[in-house]
Design a protein around this motif. Structure first.
Motif, PDB file in Angstrom:
ATOM      1  N   ASN A  20     -16.143  39.515  66.002  1.00 36.41           N
ATOM      2  CA  ASN A  20     -16.667  40.982  65.192  1.00 36.41           C
ATOM      3  C   ASN A  20     -17.291  40.804  63.962  1.00 36.41           C
ATOM      4  O   ASN A  20     -17.500  41.504  63.003  1.00 36.41           O
ATOM      5  CB  ASN A  20     -15.379  41.937  64.772  1.00 36.41           C
ATOM      6  N   TRP A  62     -28.270  48.741  66.053  1.00 33.57           N
ATOM      7  CA  TRP A  62     -27.896  49.107  67.384  1.00 33.57           C
ATOM      8  C   TRP A  62     -27.316  47.882  68.011  1.00 33.57           C
ATOM      9  O   TRP A  62     -26.421  48.274  68.731  1.00 33.57           O
ATOM     10  CB  TRP A  62     -29.265  49.354  68.098  1.00 33.57           C
ATOM     11  N   PHE A  74     -23.603  48.149  66.949  1.00 32.78           N
ATOM     12  CA  PHE A  74     -22.957  49.153  67.889  1.00 32.78           C
ATOM     13  C   PHE A  74     -22.696  48.826  69.129  1.00 32.78           C
ATOM     14  O   PHE A  74     -21.242  48.935  69.512  1.00 32.78           O
ATOM     15  CB  PHE A  74     -23.797  50.465  67.798  1.00 32.78           C
ATOM     16  N   VAL A  75     -23.503  47.914  69.714  1.00 31.51           N
ATOM     17  CA  VAL A  75     -23.477  47.517  71.095  1.00 31.51           C
ATOM     18  C   VAL A  75     -22.377  46.330  71.061  1.00 31.51           C
ATOM     19  O   VAL A  75     -21.191  46.501  72.070  1.00 31.51           O
ATOM     20  CB  VAL A  75     -24.478  47.146  71.743  1.00 31.51           C
ATOM     21  N   LEU A 118     -19.722  46.163  69.072  1.00 32.22           N
ATOM     22  CA  LEU A 118     -18.497  46.981  68.816  1.00 32.22           C
ATOM     23  C   LEU A 118     -17.885  47.759  69.957  1.00 32.22           C
ATOM     24  O   LEU A 118     -16.771  47.330  70.413  1.00 32.22           O
ATOM     25  CB  LEU A 118     -18.587  48.212  67.725  1.00 32.22           C
ATOM     26  N   GLN A 119     -18.740  48.249  70.912  1.00 32.72           N
ATOM     27  CA  GLN A 119     -18.556  49.176  72.253  1.00 32.72           C
ATOM     28  C   GLN A 119     -17.911  48.109  73.207  1.00 32.72           C
ATOM     29  O   GLN A 119     -17.441  48.414  74.105  1.00 32.72           O
ATOM     30  CB  GLN A 119     -19.540  49.750  72.436  1.00 32.72           C
ATOM     31  N   THR A 120     -18.446  46.769  73.101  1.00 38.95           N
ATOM     32  CA  THR A 120     -18.119  45.915  74.328  1.00 38.95           C
ATOM     33  C   THR A 120     -17.062  44.811  73.705  1.00 38.95           C
ATOM     34  O   THR A 120     -17.026  43.782  74.558  1.00 38.95           O
ATOM     35  CB  THR A 120     -19.311  44.893  74.610  1.00 38.95           C
ATOM     36  N   GLN A 121     -16.526  45.080  72.701  1.00 39.29           N
ATOM     37  CA  GLN A 121     -15.733  44.052  72.011  1.00 39.29           C
ATOM     38  C   GLN A 121     -14.217  44.086  72.920  1.00 39.29           C
ATOM     39  O   GLN A 121     -13.847  45.146  73.160  1.00 39.29           O
ATOM     40  CB  GLN A 121     -15.370  44.633  70.622  1.00 39.29           C
ATOM     41  N   ASN A 130     -12.881  47.413  75.100  1.00 37.69           N
ATOM     42  CA  ASN A 130     -12.002  48.354  74.561  1.00 37.69           C
ATOM     43  C   ASN A 130     -12.703  49.671  74.334  1.00 37.69           C
ATOM     44  O   ASN A 130     -12.441  50.794  74.211  1.00 37.69           O
ATOM     45  CB  ASN A 130     -11.331  47.997  73.228  1.00 37.69           C
ATOM     46  N   GLY A 131     -14.236  49.540  74.139  1.00 39.41           N
ATOM     47  CA  GLY A 131     -15.084  50.649  74.095  1.00 39.41           C
ATOM     48  C   GLY A 131     -14.839  51.423  72.668  1.00 39.41           C
ATOM     49  O   GLY A 131     -15.017  52.605  72.512  1.00 39.41           O
ATOM     50  N   PHE A 132     -14.803  50.742  71.785  1.00 42.15           N
ATOM     51  CA  PHE A 132     -14.944  51.007  70.194  1.00 42.15           C
ATOM     52  C   PHE A 132     -16.222  51.809  69.817  1.00 42.15           C
ATOM     53  O   PHE A 132     -17.082  51.304  70.030  1.00 42.15           O
ATOM     54  CB  PHE A 132     -14.555  50.003  69.148  1.00 42.15           C
ATOM     55  N   LEU A 133     -15.934  52.685  69.285  1.00 41.91           N
ATOM     56  CA  LEU A 133     -16.947  53.544  68.702  1.00 41.91           C
ATOM     57  C   LEU A 133     -16.987  53.771  67.234  1.00 41.91           C
ATOM     58  O   LEU A 133     -16.026  53.986  66.434  1.00 41.91           O
ATOM     59  CB  LEU A 133     -16.902  55.049  69.294  1.00 41.91           C
TER      60      LEU A 133
END
Length: 223
Positions: free
Chosen positions: A172, A184, A187-188, A190-193, A201-204
């Motif tokens: 992270n 960006w 963000f990607v 984070l979303q693919t973590q 998990n798809g964190f936003l």
């Protein structure tokens, strides 16, 4: 015409027509919260809120439930485990000062009542100021070092080597100059973590935290 030299004049009776202090210039309180998008400890976006009556807060991590497997008819159902672990203790801190001001001091001169009111406001502001400063310095300000706190796996808050309860490695940590592409990519990432369950998990992002010097640039990038 002769000048009067008697009576309550500044020369003969200074105590009657002059005072030691006519007023006090006070520092304006709570200007910090007026700054654009100011973040303090009560922010639910950047700080988890909770209460405890104890001197320590003790918690575990939850491994969560993995994705459900696909099985054929009459096929044995696979067994998966869920667990909690990585116990972490956080000690509460105590902050206090003694303000040695006598009651008599409040009764002297014309600023006593004003000072009582201002002192109460100053105490409250000092508490809020200390709370917000320590909350920020000891979490996000310490995210790369882990001097004050670490995650339950023992790593700093921001790390490229976090280990989940299932043994997965989670990164992270994103570093670099603030640019549209860099933000960006963050963000990607984070979303693919991976989550504790081992799947994406798809964190936003709920918010972006930045310092004052980068605030204008971040607003321009985020539009």
């Amino acid at each position: 015409m002769g000048q009067y030299t008697g009576g309550h004049t500044g020369g003969l009776s200074p105590d009657a027509v002059q005072t030691e202090v006519d007023g006090v210039i006070y520092t304006t309180e709570a200007e910090r919260s007026m700054q654009p998008s100011y973040v303090g400890a009560p922010s639910t976006v950047f700080f988890q809120q909770g209460t405890t009556d104890l001197r320590k807060f003790i918690f575990d991590e939850d491994a969560a439930v993995p994705n459900v497997d696909e099985v054929n008819e009459q096929e044995e159902v696979p067994t998966v485990n869920t667990m909690i672990g990585n116990t972490k203790e956080v000690s509460l801190t105590k902050n206090t000062n003694d303000l040695p001001v006598s009651w008599e001091a409040f009764k002297v001169g014309g600023i006593g009542a004003e000072k009582r009111s201002k002192l109460g406001a100053q105490i409250a502001d000092a508490i809020v100021r200390t709370r917000d400063e320590k909350a920020m310095v000891r979490t996000y300000g310490d995210a790369f070092n882990g001097t004050f706190y670490t995650t339950p796996d023992g790593d700093a808050l921001a790390s490229n080597s976090h280990t989940t309860l299932r043994g997965d490695n989670v990164d992270n940590l994103e570093t670099g100059t603030l640019t549209p592409d860099r933000l960006w990519n963050t963000f990607v990432s984070l979303q693919t973590q991976l989550g504790q369950h081992g799947s994406v998990n798809g964190f936003l992002p709920n918010g972006v935290l930045t310092c004052s010097t980068q605030y204008k640039k971040l607003k321009e990038i985020m539009n």
